[in-house]
Design a protein around this motif. Structure first.
Motif, mmCIF file in Angstrom:
data_model
loop_
_atom_site.group_PDB
_atom_site.id
_atom_site.type_symbol
_atom_site.label_atom_id
_atom_site.label_comp_id
_atom_site.label_asym_id
_atom_site.label_seq_id
_atom_site.Cartn_x
_atom_site.Cartn_y
_atom_site.Cartn_z
ATOM 1 N N THR A 188 0.807 -1.221 0.000
ATOM 2 C CA THR A 188 0.000 0.000 0.000
ATOM 3 C C THR A 188 0.838 1.269 0.000
ATOM 4 O O THR A 188 0.325 2.330 -0.344
ATOM 5 C CB THR A 188 -0.952 0.027 1.210
ATOM 6 O OG1 THR A 188 -0.194 0.057 2.425
ATOM 7 C CG2 THR A 188 -1.869 -1.179 1.201
ATOM 8 N N GLN A 189 2.117 1.178 0.375
ATOM 9 C CA GLN A 189 2.985 2.361 0.343
ATOM 10 C C GLN A 189 4.416 1.929 0.620
ATOM 11 O O GLN A 189 4.692 1.266 1.615
ATOM 12 C CB GLN A 189 2.540 3.404 1.377
ATOM 13 C CG GLN A 189 3.203 4.757 1.211
ATOM 14 C CD GLN A 189 2.589 5.802 2.119
ATOM 15 O OE1 GLN A 189 1.660 5.536 2.865
ATOM 16 N NE2 GLN A 189 3.112 7.008 2.074
ATOM 17 N N ARG A 269 -5.705 -0.607 6.101
ATOM 18 C CA ARG A 269 -5.862 -0.266 4.693
ATOM 19 C C ARG A 269 -6.454 -1.458 3.952
ATOM 20 O O ARG A 269 -6.383 -2.593 4.421
ATOM 21 C CB ARG A 269 -4.521 0.145 4.076
ATOM 22 C CG ARG A 269 -4.009 1.486 4.575
ATOM 23 C CD ARG A 269 -2.666 1.825 3.976
ATOM 24 N NE ARG A 269 -2.281 3.206 4.264
ATOM 25 C CZ ARG A 269 -1.142 3.756 3.875
ATOM 26 N NH1 ARG A 269 -0.270 3.050 3.171
ATOM 27 N NH2 ARG A 269 -0.859 5.011 4.170
ATOM 28 N N GLN A 271 -7.339 -3.099 -0.206
ATOM 29 C CA GLN A 271 -7.177 -3.002 -1.652
ATOM 30 C C GLN A 271 -8.146 -3.942 -2.373
ATOM 31 O O GLN A 271 -8.440 -5.040 -1.890
ATOM 32 C CB GLN A 271 -5.747 -3.354 -2.056
ATOM 33 C CG GLN A 271 -4.711 -2.335 -1.637
ATOM 34 C CD GLN A 271 -3.365 -2.573 -2.289
ATOM 35 O OE1 GLN A 271 -3.027 -3.690 -2.673
ATOM 36 N NE2 GLN A 271 -2.587 -1.516 -2.437
ATOM 37 N N ARG A 277 -5.817 2.518 -1.109
ATOM 38 C CA ARG A 277 -5.464 2.427 0.303
ATOM 39 C C ARG A 277 -6.716 2.276 1.164
ATOM 40 O O ARG A 277 -6.737 1.480 2.082
ATOM 41 C CB ARG A 277 -4.666 3.658 0.744
ATOM 42 C CG ARG A 277 -3.290 3.746 0.086
ATOM 43 C CD ARG A 277 -2.515 4.957 0.556
ATOM 44 N NE ARG A 277 -1.253 5.080 -0.157
ATOM 45 C CZ ARG A 277 -0.445 6.128 -0.038
ATOM 46 N NH1 ARG A 277 -0.764 7.137 0.756
ATOM 47 N NH2 ARG A 277 0.680 6.172 -0.726
ATOM 48 N N ALA A 279 -8.159 3.759 3.697
ATOM 49 C CA ALA A 279 -7.728 3.660 5.087
ATOM 50 C C ALA A 279 -8.831 4.013 6.077
ATOM 51 O O ALA A 279 -9.721 4.826 5.796
ATOM 52 C CB ALA A 279 -6.532 4.578 5.320
#
Length: 466
Positions: A188-189, A269, A271, A277, A279
Motif C-alpha cells: 500500500t505504500q 488499509r 485493496q 489504500r 484507510a
C-alpha cells in the motif's frame, strides 16, 4: 518460524554474516564487532537566518535519517541519538542490501555503527528505537532465514539478541513489540518496512492469507509470538465500512502504543485488485481487547488540495488522537489539524487559523503543535519549494516557522508504488518528519539542502515557553 537446528546447540546467521547461538529458548545472542568511532564537526545551518538555531548533526560520509515523527531518536539521558545510514539514497531499496544502525554521541560529536541490517526502507530507515529509560539498548529489525525479526542491540557491550517476531513499535514497559506482516507492507505504500523479497515486488495477501494474519505481538521475555488482533476482528468492528472491507484484501500500516502503555493505535488499509489504500483508524487496549474503529473510511478519505486525511498520532495524554483531516462534515473544505478520543468521540479542530500539513505532533504540555509539509501543500511550502518546520502555539493559535529546508534528493519527490511503478523508487522521497526532543526544548528533522540526506537538530530554548 526461525530455524533452530537439530543439535543440542542451535545457530543462526544474520544478514551481516554474524553467527549467533541460542541464548534462551528461541532467542539468539550475537557478539558484534566494535566499529570505529568517528569524531567530526557539527555544521550550523544558515547561521543567524533561522528562528531557532539549527545544526546538522550527521557527517557528510553517507545518507542519514532518524526514524519517524512519533519515535524519539534521543536516548533517555539525551546524550545519544540514533540514526540509520542508508547504503544509497535513490532508486528502490533492494533485498539483501545492508544499512547501518548508528549512534551519535552529541557531547563528543562522534558517530559509531552499532549494527548492520538488511531490514530497512527509505522512510523509516531501520526503524530504530531506544529502549524506554535507557542509553544502553536499541531495537531494530533484521532478516534471518528470510524472515523479519526484532533485534535488541547492546550499544555499550556490542552484543545483540534476536527474537522470533518483528518490531514495528516497542511497548513503553519494554516487555513486548508489535508488528503487522512487514514483508508485504509495501503493497500500500513503499518505504516504511523492508525491501521487497527476492521476487522484486511485494507479494499480496490472498483471502486465505489474510484470515490468518493481523497485528502480531512478541513477548520479549518468553519469546512467544501471538496474534494480538486478527483481521477477522477488524472486519467485525468496521462499522459502515464492513461491506467494502468484506470484499477487499486488508493490510495493516502504522502501529503505535500510547506512552501510557494502555492502548494501541492501528491504521487499516484495504485493496481491491491490488489498488488503493481505503484507510481507516482503529484503537485497542494494549492486550488486544476492545478493538474500536475511531475514524471510518469516509471521514479519513475526504479530499482537499493538500491531500486527504493522514498521519494519526497519539496525543501525549494517551486518550486522544491527533491527525490531519479534511472535516467536510463540519463545513471545512481544507485540511485541518484535528483531535478526537480513541473511541472516535469529541472530534475537534485544533487550529482555526492555520491549515493542516505534514506530520503533526504535540509536545508533552499540550501547548505546541509541530509539523512539516509535503511539497504539494503549496499553501504552506516556500515559493522556492523548501519545506517549513512549523510550530503552532495552540493557546493563542499563533504560528512560527522555525526554518525551511530543501528535501529534494532527486526526481522531485516521486513516490514509488506498486500500482504505478514510478521510475526511481521510494528513494526519491524524503520527509523531514520533525520529532520532539527531551523536554520539548529541541526537535530533530531530516533534510537535504545539498541533495544528501542529513539529520538536523533545532534548539528551541528561546522559542518555546512552558
Amino acid at each position: 518460524m526461525m530455524k533452530t537446528g537439530t543439535g543440542r546447540r542451535a545457530f543462526i546467521k544474520t544478514s551481516a554474516g554474524l553467527l549467533g547461538c541460542a541464548w534462551l529458548p528461541g532467542i539468539f545472542r550475537l557478539e558484534l564487532p566494535r566499529y570505529e568511532e568517528k569524531q567530526y564537526a557539527f555544521k550550523t545551518y544558515r547561521p543567524g537566518k533561522t528562528l531557532a538555531p539549527v545544526q546538522c548533526i550527521t557527517p557528510d560520509d553517507g545518507f542519514y535519517l532518524h526514524t519517524f515523527y512519533n519515535k524519539s531518536p534521543w536516548s533517555a539521558s539525551g546524550r545519544y541519538f540514533a540514526v540509520t545510514r542508508l547504503p544509497y539514497q535513490k532508486g528502490k531499496a533492494l533485498w539483501g542490501d545492508v544499512a547501518d544502525v548508528c549512534v551519535i554521541d552529541l557531547e563528543r560529536r562522534s558517530i559509531r555503527t552499532v549494527y548492520r541490517t538488511k531490514a530497512w526502507g527509505f522512510q523509516l530507515g531501520a526503524n530504530v528505537q531506544w529502549q524506554y529509560g535507557s542509553d544502553h539498548y536499541l531495537y531494530t529489525n533484521d532478516v534471518v532465514d528470510g524472515k523479519v525479526v526484532c533485534v535488541r542491540v547492546d550499544v555499550r557491550d556490542q552484543a545483540a539478541v534476536v527474537y522470533a517476531g518483528a518490531k514495528y513499535d516497542l511497548a513503553p514497559d519494554n516487555r513486548s513489540v508489535i508488528s503487522p506482516q512487514l514483508l508485504n507492507m509495501n503493497m500500500t505504500q513503499y518505504g516504511y518496512s523492508v525491501p521487497d523479497p527476492p521476487a522484486g515486488s511485494p507479494i499480496p495477501f490472498t483471502r486465505k492469507d489474510m484470515l490468518q494474519e493481523g497485528l502480531w505481538k512478541t513477548d520479549l521475555a518468553s519469546n512467544r509470538v501471538s496474534l494480538l488482533a486478527p483481521f477477522t476482528s477488524f472486519l467485525e468492528r468496521s462499522g459502515e465500512d464492513h461491506a467494502f472491507y468484506s470484499q477487499a484484501i486488508l493490510y495493516l500500516f502504522h502501529s503505535q502504543f500510547n506512552r501510557q502503555n494502555t492502548r494501541i493505535l492501528q491504521v487499516l488499509r484495504a485493496q481491491v485488485n491490488n489498488k488503493g489504500r481505503n484507510a481507516s483508524l482503529f484503537s485497542m487496549n494494549a492486550d488486544g481487547t476492545q478493538l474500536t474503529q475511531c475514524l471510518g473510511m469516509e471521514k479519513w478519505n475526504q479530499k482537499a488540495p493538500g491531500g486527504s486525511g493522514n498521519h494519526p498520532n497519539w496525543h501525549p495524554d494517551g486518550e486522544h488522537v491527533v491527525m490531519n483531516c479534511v472535516p467536510t462534515w463540519l463545513g471545512y473544505k481544507d485540511m485541518r489539524f484535528c483531535q478526537f478520543r480513541y473511541d472516535g468521540s469529541g472530534f475537534t479542530i485544533l487550529s482555526e487559523r492555520h491549515t493542516g500539513s505534514g506530520h503533526p505532533s504535540i509536545d508533552d504540555t499540550g501547548r505546541y503543535l509541530l509539523a512539516d509539509a509535503y511539497p504539494k501543500q503549496t499553501y504552506i511550502v516556500s515559493a522556492n519549494g523548501e519545506i517549513p518546520i512549523r510550530l503552532i502555539n495552540l493557546r493563542n493559535d499563533e504560528e512560527q516557522i522555525l526554518c525551511t529546508i530543501a528535501n529534494d534528493v532527486g526526481g522531485k519527490g516521486k513516490q514509488y508504488t506498486a500500482a504505478n511503478q514510478l521510475e526511481g523508487g521510494s528513494g526519491y522521497k524524503l520527509d523531514p518528519h520533525p520529532v520532539w526532543g527531551p523536554g520539548g526544548k529541541s526537535i530533530a528533522f531530516n533534510g537535504a539542502p545539498e541533495g544528501r540526506r542529513q539529520v538536523y537538530i533545532a534548539d528551541l530554548k528561546h522559542v518555546v515557553s512552558f
